[in-house]
Design a protein around this motif. Structure first.
Motif, PDB file in Angstrom:
ATOM      1  N   LEU A  57       1.006  -1.263   4.878  1.00 12.23           N
ATOM      2  CA  LEU A  57       0.061  -2.083   5.667  1.00 12.23           C
ATOM      3  C   LEU A  57       0.569  -3.376   6.073  1.00 12.23           C
ATOM      4  CD1 LEU A  57      -2.932  -1.329   6.903  1.00 12.23           C
ATOM      5  CD2 LEU A  57      -3.772  -2.816   4.813  1.00 12.23           C
ATOM      6  N   GLU A  63      -0.139  -0.334  14.778  1.00  6.80           N
ATOM      7  CA  GLU A  63      -1.501   0.265  14.186  1.00  6.80           C
ATOM      8  C   GLU A  63      -1.836   1.686  14.551  1.00  6.80           C
ATOM      9  OE1 GLU A  63      -2.266  -1.299  11.349  1.00  6.80           O
ATOM     10  OE2 GLU A  63      -4.475  -0.627  10.894  1.00  6.80           O
ATOM     11  N   SER A  70      -6.487   6.996   6.042  1.00  6.71           N
ATOM     12  CA  SER A  70      -6.321   5.793   5.504  1.00  6.71           C
ATOM     13  C   SER A  70      -7.652   5.216   5.022  1.00  6.71           C
ATOM     14  CB  SER A  70      -6.068   4.897   6.568  1.00  6.71           C
ATOM     15  OG  SER A  70      -5.465   3.428   6.141  1.00  6.71           O
ATOM     16  N   SER A  94      -0.009   7.162   2.424  1.00  6.75           N
ATOM     17  CA  SER A  94      -0.297   5.731   2.508  1.00  6.75           C
ATOM     18  C   SER A  94       0.670   4.903   3.117  1.00  6.75           C
ATOM     19  CB  SER A  94      -0.903   5.037   1.431  1.00  6.75           C
ATOM     20  OG  SER A  94      -1.492   3.727   1.574  1.00  6.75           O
ATOM     21  N   SER A 121       1.007  -1.188  -0.001  1.00  6.19           N
ATOM     22  CA  SER A 121       0.002  -0.178   0.129  1.00  6.19           C
ATOM     23  C   SER A 121       0.759   1.315   0.050  1.00  6.19           C
ATOM     24  CB  SER A 121      -1.193   0.050   1.216  1.00  6.19           C
ATOM     25  OG  SER A 121      -0.579   0.801   2.231  1.00  6.19           O
ATOM     26  N   SER A 122       2.167   1.088  -0.008  1.00 12.73           N
ATOM     27  CA  SER A 122       3.032   2.173   0.008  1.00 12.73           C
ATOM     28  C   SER A 122       3.801   2.353  -1.378  1.00 12.73           C
ATOM     29  CB  SER A 122       4.083   2.190   1.162  1.00 12.73           C
ATOM     30  OG  SER A 122       4.986   1.628   0.713  1.00 12.73           O
ATOM     31  N   ASN A 152      -0.091  10.217  10.308  1.00 10.61           N
ATOM     32  CA  ASN A 152      -0.512  11.259   9.336  1.00 10.61           C
ATOM     33  C   ASN A 152      -1.391  12.201  10.376  1.00 10.61           C
ATOM     34  OD1 ASN A 152       0.694  10.695   6.788  1.00 10.61           O
ATOM     35  ND2 ASN A 152      -0.294   8.786   7.069  1.00 10.61           N
ATOM     36  N   SER A 169      -8.254  -1.427   6.591  1.00 12.12           N
ATOM     37  CA  SER A 169      -7.487  -0.282   6.643  1.00 12.12           C
ATOM     38  C   SER A 169      -7.991   0.797   7.074  1.00 12.12           C
ATOM     39  CB  SER A 169      -6.323  -0.230   5.499  1.00 12.12           C
ATOM     40  OG  SER A 169      -6.704   0.920   4.708  1.00 12.12           O
ATOM     41  N   SER A 170      -9.338   0.967   7.050  1.00 11.86           N
ATOM     42  CA  SER A 170     -10.138   2.055   7.361  1.00 11.86           C
ATOM     43  C   SER A 170     -10.882   2.083   8.644  1.00 11.86           C
ATOM     44  CB  SER A 170     -11.207   2.441   6.100  1.00 11.86           C
ATOM     45  OG  SER A 170     -12.265   1.768   6.651  1.00 11.86           O
ATOM     46  N   ARG A 219       0.836   3.672  12.761  1.00  8.38           N
ATOM     47  CA  ARG A 219       0.340   3.905  11.268  1.00  8.38           C
ATOM     48  C   ARG A 219      -0.672   5.079  11.344  1.00  8.38           C
ATOM     49  NH1 ARG A 219      -3.429   2.316   7.226  1.00  8.38           N
ATOM     50  NH2 ARG A 219      -4.437   1.144   8.658  1.00  8.38           N
ATOM     51  N   LEU A 220      -1.697   5.107  12.194  1.00  4.95           N
ATOM     52  CA  LEU A 220      -2.759   6.225  11.914  1.00  4.95           C
ATOM     53  C   LEU A 220      -2.131   7.340  12.482  1.00  4.95           C
ATOM     54  CD1 LEU A 220      -5.613   3.830  13.061  1.00  4.95           C
ATOM     55  CD2 LEU A 220      -5.042   4.540  10.717  1.00  4.95           C
TER      56      LEU A 220
END
Lengths: 344, 344, 344, 344
Positions: C342, D16, D339, C339, C287-288, D23, D287-288, D19-20
Motif C-alpha cells: 500500500l 491504485e 482490500s 494484500s 501491508s504486504s 486481485n 485502503s478499503s 492495486r485493486l
C-alpha cells in the motif's frame, strides 16, 4: 524580579511555561512543584531541559512557605480549585490554567464538568484571562482564569462579529481541529501514536465543555441570545488549533473590505492578533503566542467564514498565561516573548 | 550593532537565520536578498513572519553598495563561490552556509561535488566553522565555511575518540538519519509528502559528499589514516539528525565512565554540547543549537556506540552560523541564543 | 477448510492475522479469543472490522473444547509458553507469534528474557518459522515459533553472505529502524503520539533480546563464531522495519554483480523476497508479506552494505505466521496472500 | 475475463486501480498507458509493484488498436474529454475518473473549471457513477463519470436527509478534511512534506469546484432549491476524507433512532456504506472501499451533525471506479474487493 512558582510540572503546560518564562527578563523561576516526581530534577521529567532547568521539584505545599510574587497553576481541572482556595490570603498573583474558574458560576461548572466545585467564592474573584477582551480587569486581578485552548481560537475569531452585531448570534458553528497535545501528556489509547498518526476523527460531539465557555464569553459581548455549535476534531499534529467558523450576516452590507476593517479596529491594540490576507496554517503560529485570523464573505451563500489559528500550548495555554502575568504586573503584554513561529 | 545581510532568503537556512538573528541583541538585519523574489516582502515568501520581518527583498548586488559588518550566504552549493570571490575586498565578515569552502582544496571539492570551482583562492582564507574544534581560528577569520549538517553531528560525536586515539580510525561507521528539511525547500519527488510520510529509506550510499567532509576534519585530529563509512537516511520528520556511530576501541581500558570523562574534558568549554546520560531524541534539541551526545561501551562486542543529535537547521546550519558570527565579533558563543528545545 | 482459532485478539498481531486470514480461501476463522474483552464482538475492539468480523470473543479455554485444525497464539512473551504446554496432546497445528520458543534453549531464553521458562520441552518440538531457511522442517512441525520482526529483516539480509562465508562473521553490524507498532498496542509513554511524532531515537542499545535470536539463527548457517551488534531505533511511522547492515568481505572478489548472483541463487525459491535494484523504502512493502533487499559493495571502504525492508506486522509477524501455516498444511507459501504493498 | 486498459499510469489513481484490479478474478490488466513514461515498466514508475506488475507502458494510442472490454481513464481534468471523444465508436466500457463529465452541462463545467469543454455530447451519454444513487443507470451505461472524492463523502452523508426532505436544503454546511494524495502525485509547494506535516489549513474557500458537483447531485434528490457551503482542508495524512456536515431539521420529530432508521433504509442495498455507532476515523476505512457514516441530532441547537469517512483513493476514486465497472458488466458490486481497512 517577579519571583515565580509553577505548580504542576509534569504536564505540557508546565513544561511550556518553563520554556517561555525562561527568557522573560523580569521573571525568576523560583520553584517548580510536582507531587508525583518531587525530589527529582525538572529535567528528569522533561529531558530536553537538561542543563537548562534542573530545579529540584518541590511539593506544592512549599508554595505557601516561600516568598513569591506569582504562581501559575498547571494542574488538571478539579484539582486547581483546592489550591486557589488555599491561596486566599496569599500575597502573590495567580494564573490558573485549568478550567476551574473560567465559567460564570459553580452551577454552570457542575453542569458541564460533572464535578462538584469546592471553592464557589473563587468565581467572584476570578477574571477570565483573555487579554484581547478583558485587559483592564486582568490588570487589577490577582486571580486570572486562563482560557481554554479551543475557546481562545473561537472567541478571538468571533468577538468582532458578535460585538458589532453583524451576525445572527443564534446560529454560530465552530468546527475546530486540534493537535494531540490538547489531550495531555498522559498515555492512553486516545494518545497512542498509531491511533493518531495518519488518522483524523471528530469527538465530543454536542457535549464538549468548551462549548459553554465560548457561549458565555460571546454572550457577554451582546445582549441577544447566542448559541454555539462546537465540534472538536483530533489532528495528527503535536500543536495547534484551527477553528473554521461559520456565521450568517444579518446586516445589509458585508464585504471582505468591511470585515477587515471591523477586525482591524477591534484588534488595534492586540499585539498578538495577526489579521492575515490568506488562510493561516498551524505552522504559521507554532511555538508563538500569535492568533492568526482570516475572514471572508461568501456572497453566493450569504455566509461569513472565519479561520482562527493558534498554538494550543502557547496562546491556548502557557503563552496566554504569561501575557496575563504581564498585565497583572503592569508590564507590556509582549514583554519577554521571544519565541517566534517555528516553520518548519 | 552588527549590520547584517542575509543573502538568499527563499530557502530554509535563510528563514532560519532570520528567526535566530531576530532576537540577537547586537544584530540589526539590514538587508535580505533574493534574486527570484526581489521586490516582495520577506514575509510573502515565509508568511509566518508576517508583521515581524517584512523587509523588502533586495537583489544580491545591493550588498556591495551598503555599509555592512556581516554577510551570511544562504545559497546553494556552486553559487556561493562567486559571491565570496566578489567580496574579496569587502570589509564585512562572511559566513558561507554552502559547501563551497568546507573541503581542503579545489581538487577534493571537484572530485566529490562534480563541479568546477571558480574561486580556488578562497580555500586559503576560509576556516571550517565548527567552533568546538576551531574557535581560535574562527575568531580571526573573515570567511567562515559553515559545516554541513551531517558532518556537524558526526564530527562532534567522534572528535574526542579520534583525537585521543582510543579507536581504530580505519573502521568508523556513521549511520545517520535526517529530517526532510535537509533536502531543501524545493518541491521535488523526494520531498513530496507521500514519499516521506510514514516512510523511511537510505540514500546516497557510498557516495554522499559529506563523507569526505567528515573524513577530512577527523583526519586533522590524528595522524593515522582514517576512513569513514557514512550512510544517510531520510526520516519522516521536519528537523533533526541523529547519527549512530560505531567504533572499535584499540586501547585496553574502556568503560562508560572513562568515555564520559573523555567527552567531558573535550567539551569542557563547549556551551552547546550536552553530554546526555540516556540516548537523546530529536525533539530534545529541536529548534535549539544543542548537540546532544550519548556514548557507551559494549563489552560483549568490544565496540563503542555513540549517538549525536542536532537540529539540522540550527546547529546544522543557521545556529552554527550565528555562533560563528559571535566568535568573529568577539562575543560569547551563546550570545543571542534564546530558542530553547521545542518538545513537543 | 482449515478451522482456525486466533488466541489473543486485542493486540496488533491478532488484528493483523484476522485481516490476512479473512481472504484465505482455505481458512475458516472459527474462533477468536480474549480474556480481557470476552463476550464482546471482535469489532468492538477493532472497529475497522465492523460488519466484517463480528465474532464474539471467547475465553482461551474454549480452544480445547472446539474442533480445530490450526491455532495462532498472538500473546505476549511469557504467556504463550503456558498455552503451548496445555496443547501438547492437541491435534491442531500451532504457530506461536511470541518469543517463547524462538531461541535454542530455556537457558538462553532466561538469560535474555529475564524470565523463567515454564515449558522447556517445547524447545525440542518448536521449529524456527523462517520459511526462507527452514521450510522443510516447518512442513513437518506442529509447533512453529514465529520469528521476531527485527530478526526477520536482519537474518534475511545476512543469510546469503553468512552461509557462503563471504564476510567476517565476527563483525556484523545491524542498525535497524522500526515503526511504533512494534512496541505494541498498549498506551504507554513510549507510544504517546507526541513522543514519537516528528521524533526519532535509539533504544535497547547493547541488550535488545532480538540480538541473540539473530546470532543463533545466523550461527546455524556457518561454523565460525559469529557476533552481531544490533541497535534498534524507533521511527515515527506505524509499520515497517528497515535494517542497514554492515559487513566486511573476507574473500578476494566482491562486486555488486557477484552479490546479486549470490542473493538470487539463495532466494531462488523464496516468493516473498524481492531483490531490488535500488534501496527499498518502507512503503514499498507496507501491508504486504515482502522482504525487499538491496545489497552493494563499497570498494573504497571494503565493506558490504545491505538493506532489508519488511512490514513488521506482516512479514515480521502475522504474514509470516500465515506463510508458516501454509507450509504446515502442504499449501503453496503464497496461498491466500492478496494484500499488495500500500503506497502511499 | 474483462480485458482492461488503464490510461494514465503515473498518478495515484492509476496505481491504485492496478492495486485493486490485480486481485479481481474477472479482470485481466491488458494494458497500462503513459505518454511521459512509455517504454518503461509500470514498476519503474511505482517501484512497490516490482515483480508484481511489470507491464511495459504503452502510448495511449494503443488503446484503439487493441481488443478491450474496459478502459479506465486516470487522467487530469481537461485531458480526459478528448479521449472520451475519440472512443465514441469503441466497443469497450469507459469509466472516466476525471471531472470532465460529472456535471450537468458544458456550461456548468466551464463556469467552475474555467476551461472550454471539447466534447459537449459526452454529457448526454455520461452517467454519474455513484452506485448508491444511480446503480440502475450505471448498469446500462458505457460511459461512467466517476465522482470526485469530496463529493462522494458529502453526497453519501447527505443523501438520505435531502431525499427525505428532513432538513433545510438552503443551509447545508460541509466542512471537509482530506489527505494530501487528493492533491496528486506531482511535486509542488503544496505537497512538500514540510508544508503538510505537523500542519493543517483550509483552502479553496467559497470556490472549490466540488461545491457544484455536490449541489447538483443533491438537487436531483429533491425539488426545493439547495445550497451547499463547502470548505475543504488539508490534513497531514496520505489518504482519507472526513466530512463534518451540519444541517437543520425542518420536521418535528428527529432523534438519533429516527436518523439511524432513515439511513439504514436508504442504504439497505449498499454493501460499501457502513452505518457506525460511533464517529469513524480515517483509518477505519483506509485502503478499503467503505464509506463509514455516523449521524446524530443535537437537541440543544436543533441541528444534525453527520460524519462521513472514505479513503479518497479507493471509494473516492479507484475503488468506486471498479465498483462501477462491476455494475457495467453485471457483476455484484463487491466482486473482486479484497482490500480490507488497514489499521494501523
Amino acid at each position: 524580579m517577579i519571583k515565580t512558582a509553577i505548580v504542576g510540572a509534569t504536564g505540557y503546560t508546565g513544561s511550556e511555561l518553563v520554556r517561555l518564562l525562561y527568557n522573560h527578563p523580569d521573571v525568576e523561576i523560583q520553584m517548580i512543584t510536582s507531587e508525583s516526581r518531587k525530589g527529582e530534577p525538572f529535567s528528569a521529567v522533561h529531558p530536553h531541559f537538561e542543563g537548562l532547568v534542573d530545579h529540584v521539584l518541590q511539593p506544592a505545599s512549599a508554595v505557601l512557605e516561600t516568598e513569591l510574587d506569582m504562581v501559575f497553576l498547571a494542574l488538571p481541572h478539579g484539582v486547581s480549585m483546592d489550591y486557589v482556595k488555599g491561596y486566599q490570603s496569599a500575597k502573590f498573583n495567580v494564573v490558573d490554567l485549568s478550567g476551574d474558574f473560567r465559567l460564570s458560576s459553580p452551577e454552570v461548572y457542575e453542569a458541564w464538568y460533572k464535578k462538584d466545585h469546592t471553592h464557589p467564592k473563587g468565581f467572584e474573584d476570578a477574571v477570565y484571562g483573555l487579554p484581547e477582551l478583558h485587559s483592564a480587569a486582568i490588570e487589577k486581578s490577582s486571580l486570572v482564569a486562563n482560557p481554554g485552548c479551543y475557546p481562545t481560537s473561537a472567541i478571538l475569531g468571533l468577538a468582532p462579529l458578535i460585538e458589532a452585531g453583524w451576525v445572527d448570534p443564534a446560529h454560530v458553528i465552530v468546527d475546530s481541529k486540534s493537535g494531540i497535545t490538547g489531550a495531555g501528556i498522559k498515555a492512553k489509547p486516545t494518545t497512542h501514536y498509531s491511533n493518531v498518526s495518519d488518522n483524523f476523527k471528530a469527538y465530543g460531539l454536542k457535549s464538549h465543555r468548551h462549548t459553554v465557555e465560548i457561549q458565555e464569553q460571546l454572550s457577554g459581548l451582546r445582549p441577544e441570545p447566542l448559541q454555539v455549535q462546537f465540534t472538536p476534531h483530533l489532528l495528527p499534529v503535536d500543536r495547534g488549533i484551527l477553528s473554521t467558523i461559520y456565521t450568517t450576516p444579518i446586516r445589509e452590507e458585508v464585504s471582505d473590505q468591511a470585515l477587515r476593517k471591523l477586525y482591524e479596529d477591534f484588534y488595534a491594540d492586540a499585539p498578538f492578533v495577526r489579521l492575515r490576507k490568506t488562510p493561516p496554517t498551524l505552522k504559521d503560529v507554532r511555538s508563538s503566542n500569535f492568533c492568526d485570523i482570516f475572514t471572508t464573505y461568501d456572497e453566493r451563500t450569504n455566509r461569513i467564514i472565519t479561520l482562527a489559528a493558534i498554538d494550543n500550548l502557547v496562546k491556548g495555554a502557557a503563552g496566554q498565561a504569561m501575557q496575563n502575568m504581564n498585565l497583572q504586573f503592569g508590564l507590556p503584554e509582549t514583554r519577554g516573548f521571544v519565541s517566534l513561529p517555528l516553520n518548519p
